[in-house]
Enzyme design. Sequence first.
Site, PDB file in Angstrom:
ATOM      1  N   HIS A 150      -2.283 112.682  60.875  1.00 25.13           N
ATOM      2  CA  HIS A 150      -3.553 112.159  61.384  1.00 25.13           C
ATOM      3  C   HIS A 150      -3.602 110.647  61.300  1.00 25.13           C
ATOM      4  O   HIS A 150      -2.739 110.014  60.699  1.00 25.13           O
ATOM      5  CB  HIS A 150      -4.732 112.772  60.611  1.00 25.13           C
ATOM      6  N   CYS A 166      -1.231 114.847  53.326  1.00 22.78           N
ATOM      7  CA  CYS A 166      -1.053 114.606  54.759  1.00 22.78           C
ATOM      8  C   CYS A 166      -0.168 113.395  55.027  1.00 22.78           C
ATOM      9  O   CYS A 166       0.093 112.586  54.152  1.00 22.78           O
ATOM     10  CB  CYS A 166      -2.409 114.389  55.426  1.00 22.78           C
TER      11      CYS A 166
END
Length: 190
Positions: A150, A166
């Site tokens: 992301h 992440c």
Amino acid sequence: MAEQTFSRRGLILTAGAALFTPAVLRAQTPTPEVIDVVRHNTNGFSSQNWQDHFDTLGKAAIVADTSSRALHYWGGDGDTYKIYPTSVPRSDELTKRGYTSIVRKRVGPDWTPTPSMIERDPDLKYMPPGPDNPLGTHAMYLSWPAYLIHGTHDTRKIGRQSSDGCIGLYNHMIEALYQIAPIGTQVRIV
């Protein structure tokens, strides 16, 4: 009076030294922030071969290298190869390594903290899309629950161990990757 002679090599070396002297005089000591980013991302932009990670390219392939903090992308056409600087998980315990794939994509993602995040910080709450959202402007969800590639609005995180698992990219870079990485892109995190 002694006659001076110059060799061709001597002239080239003398001229070269004269050309580079002003640059040396203008050189400044790097700031601590620059030193920190360079020290922690020294191998980030060395190229890799997809064949070292996958049997075939398939639709496309991504390798997220957590030690060099770089994401490598190969398009299914075999001609497209891109490298992006990333943020990575802040500890080995938070780092999931192995093979997965992109199963869903979203522009303007919302964010819900995981139970382990809430355990560490009970003040964390759901966030709708927007400038405070930790997922930035675009998100690509992996087949592993709660693991994503992301963007981030906090550009200080790129090049650092700063996430809860992440892989983060600058918003303009995740937007570019989002456009070229289809659902089904194979992903390896190393």
